[in-house]
Design a protein around this motif. Structure first.
Motif, short mmCIF file in Angstrom:
data_model
loop_
_atom_site.label_atom_id
_atom_site.label_comp_id
_atom_site.label_asym_id
_atom_site.label_seq_id
_atom_site.Cartn_x
_atom_site.Cartn_y
_atom_site.Cartn_z
N SER A 53 24.79 -14.81 -44.88
CA SER A 53 23.56 -15.12 -44.16
C SER A 53 22.77 -16.21 -44.89
N GLU A 54 22.69 -16.08 -46.21
CA GLU A 54 21.99 -17.07 -47.02
C GLU A 54 22.64 -18.45 -46.86
N SER A 55 23.95 -18.50 -46.75
CA SER A 55 24.65 -19.78 -46.63
C SER A 55 24.30 -20.47 -45.31
N TYR A 56 24.08 -19.71 -44.24
CA TYR A 56 23.66 -20.30 -42.97
C TYR A 56 22.27 -20.90 -43.09
N PHE A 57 21.39 -20.20 -43.78
CA PHE A 57 20.03 -20.67 -43.98
C PHE A 57 20.04 -21.98 -44.76
N VAL A 58 20.82 -22.02 -45.85
CA VAL A 58 20.92 -23.22 -46.67
C VAL A 58 21.53 -24.37 -45.88
N SER A 59 22.54 -24.07 -45.05
CA SER A 59 23.17 -25.11 -44.23
C SER A 59 22.16 -25.73 -43.26
N LEU A 60 21.23 -24.92 -42.74
CA LEU A 60 20.19 -25.46 -41.86
C LEU A 60 19.27 -26.39 -42.64
N LEU A 61 18.86 -25.98 -43.85
CA LEU A 61 17.97 -26.82 -44.66
C LEU A 61 18.62 -28.16 -45.00
N LYS A 62 19.96 -28.16 -45.17
CA LYS A 62 20.69 -29.38 -45.50
C LYS A 62 20.95 -30.25 -44.28
N ASP A 63 20.75 -29.70 -43.10
CA ASP A 63 21.15 -30.35 -41.85
C ASP A 63 20.53 -31.75 -41.74
N ASP A 64 21.39 -32.74 -41.44
CA ASP A 64 20.92 -34.11 -41.24
C ASP A 64 20.77 -34.45 -39.76
N GLY A 65 20.87 -33.42 -38.92
CA GLY A 65 20.73 -33.64 -37.48
C GLY A 65 22.03 -33.75 -36.74
N PHE A 66 23.14 -33.76 -37.47
CA PHE A 66 24.44 -33.94 -36.82
C PHE A 66 25.40 -32.79 -37.12
N GLN A 67 24.95 -31.79 -37.88
CA GLN A 67 25.82 -30.67 -38.19
C GLN A 67 25.80 -29.64 -37.06
N ASP A 68 26.81 -28.78 -37.07
CA ASP A 68 26.77 -27.66 -36.14
C ASP A 68 26.20 -26.45 -36.89
N ARG A 109 16.36 -27.06 -33.14
CA ARG A 109 16.89 -26.85 -34.49
C ARG A 109 16.10 -27.68 -35.51
N TYR A 110 15.76 -28.89 -35.13
CA TYR A 110 14.94 -29.76 -36.00
C TYR A 110 13.58 -29.12 -36.26
N LEU A 111 12.96 -28.56 -35.23
CA LEU A 111 11.67 -27.89 -35.40
C LEU A 111 11.79 -26.69 -36.33
N LEU A 112 12.83 -25.92 -36.15
CA LEU A 112 13.01 -24.73 -37.00
C LEU A 112 13.18 -25.15 -38.46
N LYS A 113 13.98 -26.17 -38.70
CA LYS A 113 14.17 -26.65 -40.06
C LYS A 113 12.82 -27.09 -40.66
N GLY A 114 12.04 -27.84 -39.90
CA GLY A 114 10.75 -28.32 -40.40
C GLY A 114 9.79 -27.20 -40.71
N VAL A 115 9.66 -26.24 -39.79
CA VAL A 115 8.74 -25.12 -40.00
C VAL A 115 9.18 -24.27 -41.19
N LEU A 116 10.48 -24.09 -41.36
CA LEU A 116 10.99 -23.33 -42.50
C LEU A 116 10.69 -24.03 -43.82
N TRP A 117 10.79 -25.36 -43.84
CA TRP A 117 10.45 -26.09 -45.06
C TRP A 117 8.98 -25.85 -45.43
N VAL A 118 8.08 -25.86 -44.44
CA VAL A 118 6.67 -25.59 -44.72
C VAL A 118 6.50 -24.15 -45.20
N TYR A 119 7.22 -23.24 -44.57
CA TYR A 119 7.15 -21.81 -44.95
C TYR A 119 7.58 -21.64 -46.40
N LEU A 120 8.64 -22.29 -46.79
CA LEU A 120 9.16 -22.14 -48.16
C LEU A 120 8.26 -22.79 -49.20
#
Length: 382
Positions: A153-168, A359-370
């Motif tokens: 589960s943690e690896s999915y979270f980290v993969s989202l934070l690393k996402d450059d907009g083109f990952q699945d 997905r972009y919004l979720l990544k952004g909001v999570l960065w602020v949360y962290l």
């Protein structure tokens, strides 16, 4: 500690500690090397054949300029590892064991389950479920399974934070849910990553680049694991991690529902039904709060333009959730008109782009949360 296969390939001179819970490494113990070598061998020998694509290589080849696992091993031993202190160790391995030594694995705490299993396998019997050995085995197995679940589960979270907009939505752990090396299978993901690794290594121009590139990639990954303790200890972040793991790459409409729901968890305060119309209040909160937080995430954002897109996302999520597909398609067609594009709308492409925006919004909001969860809690509760 037990291990999971990752998508990364390369020889690591030292393990890379990502957090107190997980470490990146190559197989070290003989049983690990042999287990993974057998897994690779089976996957290669039973590779899925797709016209125009060939993800497997033979063990040996008599053809000139044809790649085989034996020729690859010789290429690396005589080139990259010629002056390496590890050369003798690598040279004496068979080609599949040599390959196994280059697979980057994620070690996680299995609470001594594997060691216990080896020591007591002959005593463990389903017919004697009340024996102390069997009870302890089941208890350790449960702890191990919980540890796997957290690591993945943690690896999915980290993969989202690393996402450059083109990952699945795939984790960097192959298969997303982990692979049991004790049960060999045709592993398409592994075959594909082996193929691309060979494509780099078989090109002399890429050799130096690729050797250093794996260390750059893993160093980049390590940066995101500084949030590991927060992800594991925060109930909201644990929920997001598990939710990301459940997303299916093949269904953008369902993914939009899931992603918007995760954003609601992060920003929406349940309105007082005696004072507000529930749906209107949630919609207004969503648009306003997402706008504020995304402005915090990226100062270059044009707020009014973003809020307009967030409004469309929220309304389109509602159309999907309530089965208003005609309304969904009408909004999609208007978006093309607004962009002065007269090409007939491709609904699937539009839906995918909407999903990617969520997905972009979720990544952004999570960065602020962290980085400032006090601020996000204040915004959520007001």
């Amino acid at each position: 500690m037990d291990c999971l296969i990752t998508e990364y390939m390369g020889f690591l001179e030292q393990p890379i500690k990502l957090s107190d819970h997980v470490t990146l490494d190559n197989p070290k113990a003989d049983y690990e090397i042999k287990l993974l070598a057998n897994y690779i061998k089976y996957s290669q020998e039973n590779a899925f054949v797709n016209p125009g694509l060939k993800w497997e290589f033979p063990l040996e080849s008599n053809e000139n300029n044809s790649v085989s696992w034996t020729s690859l091993k010789n290429h690396l031993v005589e080139g990259n590892y010629k002056n390496s202190p590890f050369m003798d160790e690598l040279k004496n391995l068979n080609p599949f064991e040599f390959l196994a030594k280059h697979v980057v694995i994620l070690r996680y705490d299995d609470f001594g389950f594997y060691k216990y299993h080896l020591q007591h396998s002959s005593e463990i019997s389903s017919e004697n479920s009340e024996s102390p050995v069997t009870k302890e085995y089941i208890s350790l197995q449960e702890l191990k399974n919980q540890s796997i679940e957290k690591a993945i589960s943690e690896s999915y979270f980290v993969s989202l934070l690393k996402d450059d907009g083109f990952q699945d939505y795939e984790s960097f752990i192959l298969g997303g849910k982990g692979r049991s090396l004790a049960a060999p299978r045709m592993d398409f993901d592994l075959n594909m990553h082996l193929y691309w690794w060979v494509r780099h290594l078989n090109n002399p121009v890429d050799d130096h680049y690729h050797k250093n590139h794996i260390h750059d990639q893993l160093g980049e990954l390590k940066k995101y694991y500084k949030f590991s303790e927060k992800i594991r200890s925060d109930k909201t972040l644990r929920f997001i991690s598990r939710s990301l793991k459940s997303i299916d790459n093949s269904n953008s409409r369902l993914n939009i529902i899931a992603l918007v729901s995760m954003l609601e968890v992060l920003v929406i305060k349940t309105p007082d039904a005696n004072r507000y119309h529930i749906e209107d209040s949630i919609r207004k909160q969503f648009i306003l709060k997402i706008g504020i937080l995304m402005s915090e995430y990226d100062k270059r954002i044009r707020l009014e333009e973003l809020k307009s897109k967030v409004k469309i996302l929220y309304d389109q999520r509602s159309n999907i959730a309530h089965g208003n597909f005609e309304s969904f398609e009408n909004v999609a067609k208007k978006s093309k008109t607004a962009n002065k594009n007269r090409i007939e709308v491709d609904i699937e492409e539009y839906t995918f782009e909407l999903e990617r925006f969520a997905r972009y919004l979720l990544k952004g909001v999570l960065w602020v949360y962290l980085s400032n969860n006090e601020k996000i809690h204040f915004i959520k509760n007001n």
